[in-house]
Design an enzyme around this catalytic site. Structure first.
Site, PDB file in Angstrom:
ATOM      1  N   GLY A  10       0.823  -1.213   0.000  1.00  0.00           N
ATOM      2  CA  GLY A  10       0.000   0.000   0.000  1.00  0.00           C
ATOM      3  C   GLY A  10       0.852   1.256   0.000  1.00  0.00           C
ATOM      4  O   GLY A  10       2.092   1.202   0.014  1.00  0.00           O
ATOM      5  N   PHE A  11       0.174   2.372  -0.001  1.00  0.00           N
ATOM      6  CA  PHE A  11       0.835   3.684  -0.018  1.00  0.00           C
ATOM      7  C   PHE A  11       1.751   3.842   1.198  1.00  0.00           C
ATOM      8  O   PHE A  11       2.977   3.974   1.063  1.00  0.00           O
ATOM      9  CB  PHE A  11      -0.263   4.749  -0.075  1.00  0.00           C
ATOM     10  CG  PHE A  11       0.162   6.140   0.256  1.00  0.00           C
ATOM     11  CD1 PHE A  11       1.250   6.738  -0.367  1.00  0.00           C
ATOM     12  CD2 PHE A  11      -0.556   6.876   1.197  1.00  0.00           C
ATOM     13  CE1 PHE A  11       1.617   8.038  -0.057  1.00  0.00           C
ATOM     14  CE2 PHE A  11      -0.192   8.176   1.508  1.00  0.00           C
ATOM     15  CZ  PHE A  11       0.895   8.757   0.894  1.00  0.00           C
ATOM     16  N   ASP A  31       0.883  -8.666   1.782  1.00  0.00           N
ATOM     17  CA  ASP A  31      -0.249  -7.946   1.183  1.00  0.00           C
ATOM     18  C   ASP A  31      -1.081  -8.943   0.377  1.00  0.00           C
ATOM     19  O   ASP A  31      -0.540  -9.952  -0.099  1.00  0.00           O
ATOM     20  CB  ASP A  31       0.261  -6.841   0.245  1.00  0.00           C
ATOM     21  CG  ASP A  31      -0.690  -5.656   0.170  1.00  0.00           C
ATOM     22  OD1 ASP A  31      -0.312  -4.548   0.604  1.00  0.00           O
ATOM     23  OD2 ASP A  31      -1.823  -5.839  -0.316  1.00  0.00           O
ATOM     24  N   ASN A  32      -2.379  -8.678   0.241  1.00  0.00           N
ATOM     25  CA  ASN A  32      -3.199  -9.506  -0.662  1.00  0.00           C
ATOM     26  C   ASN A  32      -3.608  -8.699  -1.905  1.00  0.00           C
ATOM     27  O   ASN A  32      -4.412  -9.166  -2.700  1.00  0.00           O
ATOM     28  CB  ASN A  32      -4.444 -10.048   0.058  1.00  0.00           C
ATOM     29  CG  ASN A  32      -5.405  -8.949   0.442  1.00  0.00           C
ATOM     30  OD1 ASN A  32      -5.067  -7.760   0.363  1.00  0.00           O
ATOM     31  ND2 ASN A  32      -6.600  -9.309   0.860  1.00  0.00           N
ATOM     32  N   SER A  75      -5.336  -2.560   5.331  1.00  0.00           N
ATOM     33  CA  SER A  75      -6.763  -2.192   5.368  1.00  0.00           C
ATOM     34  C   SER A  75      -7.055  -1.282   4.188  1.00  0.00           C
ATOM     35  O   SER A  75      -6.231  -0.428   3.853  1.00  0.00           O
ATOM     36  CB  SER A  75      -7.113  -1.409   6.646  1.00  0.00           C
ATOM     37  OG  SER A  75      -8.478  -1.025   6.619  1.00  0.00           O
ATOM     38  N   LYS A  91     -13.337  -7.042   8.563  1.00  0.00           N
ATOM     39  CA  LYS A  91     -12.573  -8.267   8.854  1.00  0.00           C
ATOM     40  C   LYS A  91     -11.097  -7.980   9.086  1.00  0.00           C
ATOM     41  O   LYS A  91     -10.484  -8.527  10.005  1.00  0.00           O
ATOM     42  CB  LYS A  91     -12.729  -9.281   7.708  1.00  0.00           C
ATOM     43  CG  LYS A  91     -14.028 -10.062   7.791  1.00  0.00           C
ATOM     44  CD  LYS A  91     -14.206 -10.994   6.625  1.00  0.00           C
ATOM     45  CE  LYS A  91     -13.360 -12.244   6.744  1.00  0.00           C
ATOM     46  NZ  LYS A  91     -13.632 -13.189   5.650  1.00  0.00           N
ATOM     47  N   ASN A  99      -4.859 -11.626  14.156  1.00  0.00           N
ATOM     48  CA  ASN A  99      -3.795 -12.471  13.596  1.00  0.00           C
ATOM     49  C   ASN A  99      -2.427 -11.785  13.688  1.00  0.00           C
ATOM     50  O   ASN A  99      -1.411 -12.433  13.959  1.00  0.00           O
ATOM     51  CB  ASN A  99      -4.113 -12.835  12.139  1.00  0.00           C
ATOM     52  CG  ASN A  99      -5.298 -13.785  12.033  1.00  0.00           C
ATOM     53  OD1 ASN A  99      -5.543 -14.574  12.952  1.00  0.00           O
ATOM     54  ND2 ASN A  99      -6.048 -13.698  10.943  1.00  0.00           N
ATOM     55  N   TYR A 145     -15.114   1.355   8.723  1.00  0.00           N
ATOM     56  CA  TYR A 145     -13.696   1.696   8.932  1.00  0.00           C
ATOM     57  C   TYR A 145     -13.473   2.180  10.366  1.00  0.00           C
ATOM     58  O   TYR A 145     -12.600   1.674  11.077  1.00  0.00           O
ATOM     59  CB  TYR A 145     -13.301   2.779   7.928  1.00  0.00           C
ATOM     60  CG  TYR A 145     -11.830   3.119   7.914  1.00  0.00           C
ATOM     61  CD1 TYR A 145     -10.868   2.188   7.528  1.00  0.00           C
ATOM     62  CD2 TYR A 145     -11.396   4.402   8.260  1.00  0.00           C
ATOM     63  CE1 TYR A 145      -9.518   2.528   7.501  1.00  0.00           C
ATOM     64  CE2 TYR A 145     -10.057   4.741   8.223  1.00  0.00           C
ATOM     65  CZ  TYR A 145      -9.118   3.802   7.839  1.00  0.00           C
ATOM     66  OH  TYR A 145      -7.779   4.135   7.810  1.00  0.00           O
TER      67      TYR A 145
END
Ligand code: UDP
Length: 326
Positions: A10-11, A31-32, A75, A91, A99, A145
């Site tokens: 991400g950023f 990351d996904n 996220s 989630k 986790n 969020y």
């Protein structure tokens, strides 16, 4: 140190990887790609201090080898993204935090939670100090969020007090800079892309709502210092210089030399009217404060987006709008 960073593509996550690597640490990025971008990590391929796991941290994870730090940055974080991905956002704030905390606890590692100024909701205290409990609509569209991050803070504090994990909680205020996705729907990216393409600048509401914008290099320096020498209490990291959205539109037009018109759109539901961090705590505990003026930071960001424009990225990824009119 060897640290795990979730949301590494991400950023913020990708800049944070760079910051740890620059100081000689080993980084495991995870990351996904749901909102991350592999291009943000492309420069690290071949770097032996960096490894990558493609995984959704909302599912349990076992990382090979020791870890001294776990930083949970995974996220969706732009309103357009989390409104499109409400369940995934809840989630990753809940299961993903759990986790990540378990990865820290089982390794005896320090845990760092990327929380947000959104925990203050549409704030009645201004500027916002860490002692303010916030004003959040628990069932409004942004709650997916806001409440996920509030839950994540509570979970982090419970692991600290109940399991004795060494933890940090940062409340990140609006941050901008290179590696933001041009179609992430945030105000800085929308305005820059619109100005560069000559499209109308879309101001939501009357443009009198405020935000305080921190350049990514300043933000990441604050995060790094908080990880290294902070304590378990929540800490605001952001730039206390406040602008109205209307002023930001004018600034982007001036810095890009654009004469794109301003077009007014409905204000999204529960859009906070004002936001500005009180950074006394970060100043005193970390000796940190932002250094990059918004004019300079925006100029650097505009340069980055001009580069993307030349490679045709804007055409292949149309802009998106926050679609929750009041
Ligand atoms: N905004 C706007 N035009 C846009 C995108 C956003 O006027 O094209 C406004 C939005 O309503 C909010 C502010 O800019 O008041 C910041 O929005 P952003 O999505 O960047 O982040 P937020 O701070 O709301 O999480």
């Amino acid at each position: 140190m060897r640290v795990l960073i979730t949301g590494a593509a991400g950023f913020l996550g990708s800049h944070l990887c760079d910051r740890f690597l620059a100081d000689g640490h080993d980084v495991v990025g995870l990351d996904n790609y749901v909102t991350g971008n592999a291009a943000n990590l492309a420069h690290l391929s071949g770097n032996r201090a960096f490894s990558f796991i493609e995984h959704d941290i909302s599912e349990p994870l076992a990382v090979d080898g020791p870890l001294e730090g776990v930083l949970h940055f995974a996220s969706p974080a732009s309103p357009v993204d989390y409104l499109e991905l409400p369940i995934e956002t809840l989630k990753v704030g809940a299961h993903g935090t759990l986790n990540s905390l378990e990865a820290a606890r089982s390794n005896g590692a320090r845990f760092f939670m990327a929380s947000t100024s959104e925990v203050y909701g549409d704030p009645h205290e201004h500027p916002q100090r860490e002692t303010y409990w916030g004003h959040v609509n628990p069932v409004g569209p942004r709650s997916v969020y806001d409440e996920a991050k509030r839950f994540a803070e509570a979970m982090t504090m419970a692991y600290h007090t109940h399991h004795g994990v060494d933890t940090r909680i940062v409340r990140i205020f609006n941050t901008y800079g290179p590696r933001m996705r041009p179609n992430d729907g945030r105000v800085v990216t929308n305005f820059i892309v619109q100005a560069l393409t000559g499209a109308p600048i879309t101001v939501y509401g009357d443009g009198t709502q405020t935000r305080s914008f921190c350049y990514v290099d300043d933000e990441v320096e604050g995060l790094y210092r908080l990880f290294m020498k902070g304590d378990a209490n929540p800490t605001n990291i952001g730039n206390p210089v406040e602008y109205t959205v209307g002023q930001l539109a004018e600034l982007v037009r001036e810095l890009t030399g654009s004469d794109a018109p301003v077009e007014y759109r409905p204000l999204p539901t529960d859009d906070p009217k004002q936001r500005r961090p009180d950074i006394t705590r970060a100043r005193e505990m970390l000796g940190w404060e932002p250094k990059v003026h918004v004019r300079e930071g925006l100029a650097r960001t505009i340069e980055y987006f001009r580069g993307l424009a030349e490679s045709g990225v804007f055409q292949s990824r149309p802009q998106r709008e926050t679609i929750t009119p009041a």
